[in-house]
Design a protein around this motif. Structure first.
Motif, PDB file in Angstrom:
ATOM      1  N   PHE A 429       0.828  -1.209   0.000  1.00 36.53           N
ATOM      2  CA  PHE A 429       0.000   0.000   0.000  1.00 36.53           C
ATOM      3  C   PHE A 429       0.862   1.260   0.000  1.00 36.53           C
ATOM      4  N   GLY A 430       0.376   2.243  -0.723  1.00 31.37           N
ATOM      5  CA  GLY A 430       1.000   3.571  -0.695  1.00 31.37           C
ATOM      6  C   GLY A 430      -0.080   4.588  -0.956  1.00 31.37           C
ATOM      7  N   TYR A 431       0.037   5.769  -0.342  1.00 30.60           N
ATOM      8  CA  TYR A 431      -0.968   6.808  -0.601  1.00 30.60           C
ATOM      9  C   TYR A 431      -0.804   7.309  -2.033  1.00 30.60           C
ATOM     10  N   HIS A 432       0.459   7.317  -2.469  1.00 33.69           N
ATOM     11  CA  HIS A 432       0.747   7.699  -3.848  1.00 33.69           C
ATOM     12  C   HIS A 432       1.421   6.524  -4.515  1.00 33.69           C
ATOM     13  N   THR A 439       5.242  -2.840   1.714  1.00 34.69           N
ATOM     14  CA  THR A 439       5.535  -3.649   0.546  1.00 34.69           C
ATOM     15  C   THR A 439       5.477  -5.105   0.975  1.00 34.69           C
ATOM     16  N   ASP A 440       4.500  -5.786   0.436  1.00 34.23           N
ATOM     17  CA  ASP A 440       4.362  -7.205   0.694  1.00 34.23           C
ATOM     18  C   ASP A 440       4.470  -7.507   2.196  1.00 34.23           C
ATOM     19  N   CYS A 441       3.739  -6.773   2.963  1.00 34.96           N
ATOM     20  CA  CYS A 441       3.881  -6.822   4.416  1.00 34.96           C
ATOM     21  C   CYS A 441       2.886  -7.833   5.010  1.00 34.96           C
ATOM     22  N   SER A 442       3.383  -8.724   5.841  1.00 33.90           N
ATOM     23  CA  SER A 442       2.504  -9.722   6.461  1.00 33.90           C
ATOM     24  C   SER A 442       2.763  -9.767   7.964  1.00 33.90           C
ATOM     25  N   THR A 463      -1.092   4.103   9.497  1.00 35.31           N
ATOM     26  CA  THR A 463      -1.663   3.590   8.255  1.00 35.31           C
ATOM     27  C   THR A 463      -2.285   2.211   8.479  1.00 35.31           C
ATOM     28  N   ILE A 464      -1.727   1.451   9.408  1.00 37.56           N
ATOM     29  CA  ILE A 464      -2.290   0.123   9.699  1.00 37.56           C
ATOM     30  C   ILE A 464      -3.755   0.278  10.070  1.00 37.56           C
ATOM     31  N   PHE A 465      -4.006   1.256  10.925  1.00 37.23           N
ATOM     32  CA  PHE A 465      -5.398   1.474  11.321  1.00 37.23           C
ATOM     33  C   PHE A 465      -6.244   1.904  10.131  1.00 37.23           C
ATOM     34  N   GLU A 473      -7.908   1.274   0.594  1.00 36.56           N
ATOM     35  CA  GLU A 473      -7.782  -0.142   0.223  1.00 36.56           C
ATOM     36  C   GLU A 473      -6.326  -0.420  -0.137  1.00 36.56           C
ATOM     37  N   PRO A 474      -5.801  -1.584   0.278  1.00 38.65           N
ATOM     38  CA  PRO A 474      -4.437  -1.896  -0.138  1.00 38.65           C
ATOM     39  C   PRO A 474      -4.391  -2.117  -1.655  1.00 38.65           C
ATOM     40  N   GLN A 475      -3.221  -1.837  -2.235  1.00 37.89           N
ATOM     41  CA  GLN A 475      -3.110  -2.060  -3.682  1.00 37.89           C
ATOM     42  C   GLN A 475      -3.071  -3.551  -3.996  1.00 37.89           C
ATOM     43  N   SER A 476      -2.472  -4.325  -3.089  1.00 34.79           N
ATOM     44  CA  SER A 476      -2.541  -5.778  -3.249  1.00 34.79           C
ATOM     45  C   SER A 476      -2.443  -6.418  -1.876  1.00 34.79           C
ATOM     46  N   GLY A 477      -2.731  -7.711  -1.841  1.00 36.29           N
ATOM     47  CA  GLY A 477      -2.756  -8.413  -0.566  1.00 36.29           C
ATOM     48  C   GLY A 477      -4.112  -8.275   0.083  1.00 36.29           C
TER      49      GLY A 477
END
Ligand SMILES: Nc1ncnc2c1ncn2[C@@H]1O[C@H](COP(=O)(O)OP(=O)(O)OP(=O)(O)O)[C@@H](O)[C@H]1O
Ligand SMILES: N[C@@H](CCC(=O)N[C@@H](CS)C(=O)NCC(=O)O)C(=O)O
Length: 702
Positions: A429-432, A439-442, A463-465, A473-477
């Motif tokens: 996820f990124g705002y921009h 990045t690929d955070c689990s 941002t987690i919250f 929305e996350p870009q992926s995951g």
């Protein structure tokens, strides 16, 4: 007629990029954004927003597009005036139209009565009394005079009745549109709201709704009645006095309207300049007065006065132009009207001489045409305001077209929280797009546990919250709560299950009671007070003269940061969600209150087995958590208990080390810092005690 005075080029709300609703794919709503240096940025094109001059300069297609867009708005509005199936509104509209027609019919009768009175009296003057029947004269002239009075009164009563009946229709349309826009605004995502200025938004709604009111009333009360009256007058003139009179009237009306519209378009520029200067002066004065202390710190009074006076000078210049151009407009209108009236009098006088017309006819012609001058005198103002209303309404309707990014799936089942286990699975996820926060955070937050996120400022803890709460929305995951993807369950249920004490607590400009109760609107006073007790708000409240009725001021500015945080915690305790997020929730509190509060929070959590997530810079606050996640570079760098992490030579240990020694390096020679050092050493010692205490208070759950 009341001036709305909103034809302001720096108006915050207008159609973006000069596009029209009909042509723009992306809704062209443009509200001012704040640039880095805090100045309001207004797109250059916005200046065209309501500039009738644009019609001259613009290409043909733009005029057509603008016209189509304007029609679109009028059609949209007419759906409210003639709503499908709503017969009570339709009846009102029909009644208003009948009254309009009746009123105008009565109005044109007035000159007729006038004519009869004159003719009858004239007959009497010309012929010796004994030649005519004086009774007939008295009866006819007398009844004409009474008719004259009644027609005038009737026309006025009809017109007022029409206003009263139509008010309901207009106000209901405004309410419907405003409600639907407001609902939509609240549904829009946080990202959209953060990039807009709230002031601009509320003004857009305010102007848009005023625009609706103006458009409806001016169409119903001004344009349609005047057009109807002109048609009636032309008809009567051509029927009674011949087509020449009607032709002169028609030509006059056309010339008058053309001149008025052209002149109004030209002079609108001056009004815009005056409004812009007025705004500048207001902004400058408000800014200076708000920053009074800053002005004094740097002796900049003269600078502020000069800035203010420069804006006032511009205002003065353009205001003079507004007045002189108004004089030109009024003179032109008067010349056209009076010339026409003179011509008609000449024609009528000729008729009288020839014997084809009576003196009464001359008076009637004069009166019929003269009556038109009343509504026509405001034609320019109505035209200008109409154009402005259309622009304002376009902005308003376009707000409704802004796409909601985070959508609720209508068929989504509610979230069922069984333990409160949260999983981030390969979240990116990124705002921009060009700056990734995760990045690929689990990671997994075990059900019912107390976890903490630590890491350098800006690493994405808050941002987690925001992701969990589905502000973004996350870009992926994917993110799951108890195995359910938060995108597949209803948004409402996700947000109900999560509570937050944010970094900066949003408070309403109401009393403390209301602000705490906001956590659960149906909570009783006793429940609110209980939550307040647990969040240590009662201590503050007991010291306030107005107690729970103390107003916190706009955005809570009248209470301290620490007090605000306690209010936020009380609110959260009242909401009592399954998952709690504390984002620097105690950062503004003194160590003693913080410890007390944390113990309270811990007890609450323990009682209810809630999953709790803490974000804190002061590591001692979170050292007793079940799991501590150390974030860096968009990933979890380390995780474990405080002891695990201290045993490792990692980021956590170095952060801990720097916090317990921070005062030593900085404090050399500075009493303040030495004090801070002492404090922080004490704090660490204290935190150890607290950690032990908490582990007694809150035995670790499996
Ligand atoms: N709405 C936003 N639009 C663009 N960037 C944002 C937005 N919100 C936050 N950011 C950026 O994203 C990054 C992570 O923000 P976040 O608030 O999650 O950090 P944080 O770790 O909680 O920081 P801190 O400890 O200072 O509160 C920051 O660099 C921030 O500037
Ligand atoms: N006759 C002109 C002016 C009418 C008028 O006097 N309008 C009032 C407002 S209802 C006014 O104050 N106008 C100021 C202006 O137009 O600058 C017109 O048709 O617009």
């Amino acid at each position: 007629m009341a001036e709305r005075g909103n034809d302001d080029p720096t108006a915050p709300a207008t159609v973006g990029g000069g596009q029209t609703a009909a042509t723009a794919k992306i809704p062209p709503v443009q509200l001012p954004t704040r640039s880095k240096d805090g100045k309001e940025e207004v797109a250059a094109k916005q200046l065209d927003g309501n500039d009738p001059l644009r019609l001259n300069a613009a290409s043909k297609t733009t005029i057509e597009q603008q016209r189509a867009a304007d029609w679109d708005i009028i059609k949209k509005l007419m759906q409210h005036v003639w709503p499908k199936g709503d017969w009570s509104t339709k009846r009102r509209v029909l009644l208003a139209l009948a009254l309009l027609f009746g009123g105008k019919l009565l109005n044109v009768q007035v000159p007729f009565f006038f004519k009869v009175i004159i003719d009858k009296l004239n007959e009497t003057v010309q012929a010796p009394l004994d030649m005519t029947n004086p009774n007939t004269v008295y009866v006819v002239a007398g009844s004409a005079i009474i008719g004259y009075g009644l027609a005038r009164i009737g026309a006025l009563v009809f017109s007022e009745l029409r206003n009263a009946i139509f008010a309901n229709v207009a106000q209901r349309s405004i309410r419907r549109v405003a409600k639907s826009v407001f609902t939509h605004l609240l549904a829009l995502d946080l990202g959209w709201h953060l990039s807009r200025q709230t002031g601009g938004l509320t003004r857009a709604i305010d102007r848009g709704t005023k625009g609706i009111s103006f458009l409806l009333t001016s169409i119903v009360f001004h344009i349609v009645p005047t057009a109807l009256e002109i048609t009636m007058v032309c008809g009567i003139l051509s029927y009674k006095c011949g087509p020449t009179f009607a032709a002169v009237t028609a030509v006059t009306m056309a010339a008058y309207s053309w001149f008025t519209i052209k002149t109004t378009s030209w002079r609108t520029r001056f009004r815009k300049e005056a409004n812009a200067a007025d705004n500048r002066a207001a902004t400058t004065s408000v800014d200076s007065l708000l920053n009074y202390e800053a002005v004094k710190y740097f002796n900049n009074e003269k600078h502020e006065v000069d800035k203010y006076d420069a804006a006032m000078k511009d205002y003065e210049k353009s205001s003079v132009k507004v007045a002189t151009s108004l004089a030109a407009l009024n003179s032109g209108q008067n010349i056209i009207f009076s010339t026409s009236l003179t011509v008609m009098m000449l024609l009528a006088a000729q008729g009288v001489m020839k014997g084809t017309m009576t003196v009464g006819d001359l008076v009637m012609v004069n009166q019929l045409v003269f009556q038109l001058s009343l509504p026509l005198n405001f034609l320019g103002t109505v035209y200008r305001e109409l154009r402005q209303s259309l622009v304002d309404m376009e902005t308003l309707f376009n707000l409704e077209n802004v796409d909601v990014k985070v959508k609720d799936n209508p068929d989504a089942p509610p979230l069922r929280v069984t333990g409160g286990e949260i999983k981030f699975e390969n979240v990116t996820f990124g705002y921009h797009p060009d700056r990734s926060i995760f990045t690929d955070c689990s990671f997994t937050i075990p059900a019912g546990s107390k976890v903490a996120f630590v890491g350098p400022s800006g690493c994405g803890k808050s941002t987690i919250f925001r992701l969990l709460f589905r502000f973004y929305e996350p870009q992926s995951g994917r993110i799951t709560i108890d195995g359910q993807d938060i995108r597949d369950v209803s948004l409402d249920s996700v947000r109900k299950a999560i509570g937050v004490v944010p970094q900066d607590t949003p408070l309403f400009n109401a009393d403390i009671m209301h602000n705490i109760r906001y956590g659960r609107l149906d909570a009783s006073d006793a429940e609110v007070q209980h939550a307040a007790q647990r969040a240590k708000v009662d201590q503050i409240v007991s010291n306030l003269p107005a107690g729970y009725e103390t107003k916190v001021g706009e955005r809570g500015l009248m209470i301290s940061g620490g007090e605000k945080q306690r209010l936020a915690i009380a609110r959260l305790l009242l909401k009592d969600p399954e998952i709690l997020f504390f984002d620097e929730a105690t950062s503004a509190l003194d160590s003693y209150t913080e410890t007390e509060l944390m113990r309270n929070i811990n007890t609450t959590l323990l009682d209810n087995h809630r999953t709790a997530i803490f974000v804190a810079h002061r590591l001692r606050t979170i050292s007793n958590c079940d799991v501590i996640f150390v974030l860096r570079g968009g990933k979890v760098l380390e995780k474990g208990t405080h002891d695990d992490l201290m045993a490792r030579d990692g980021l956590y240990r170095s952060l801990w080390g720097s916090q317990s020694t921070i005062g030593i390096g900085q404090g050399a020679g500075e009493g303040e810092h030495i004090h801070e050092h002492e404090h922080s050493v004490k704090d660490v010692a204290h935190s150890d005690v607290q950690a032990q205490q908490s582990s007694v208070d809150s035995p670790r759950r499996p």
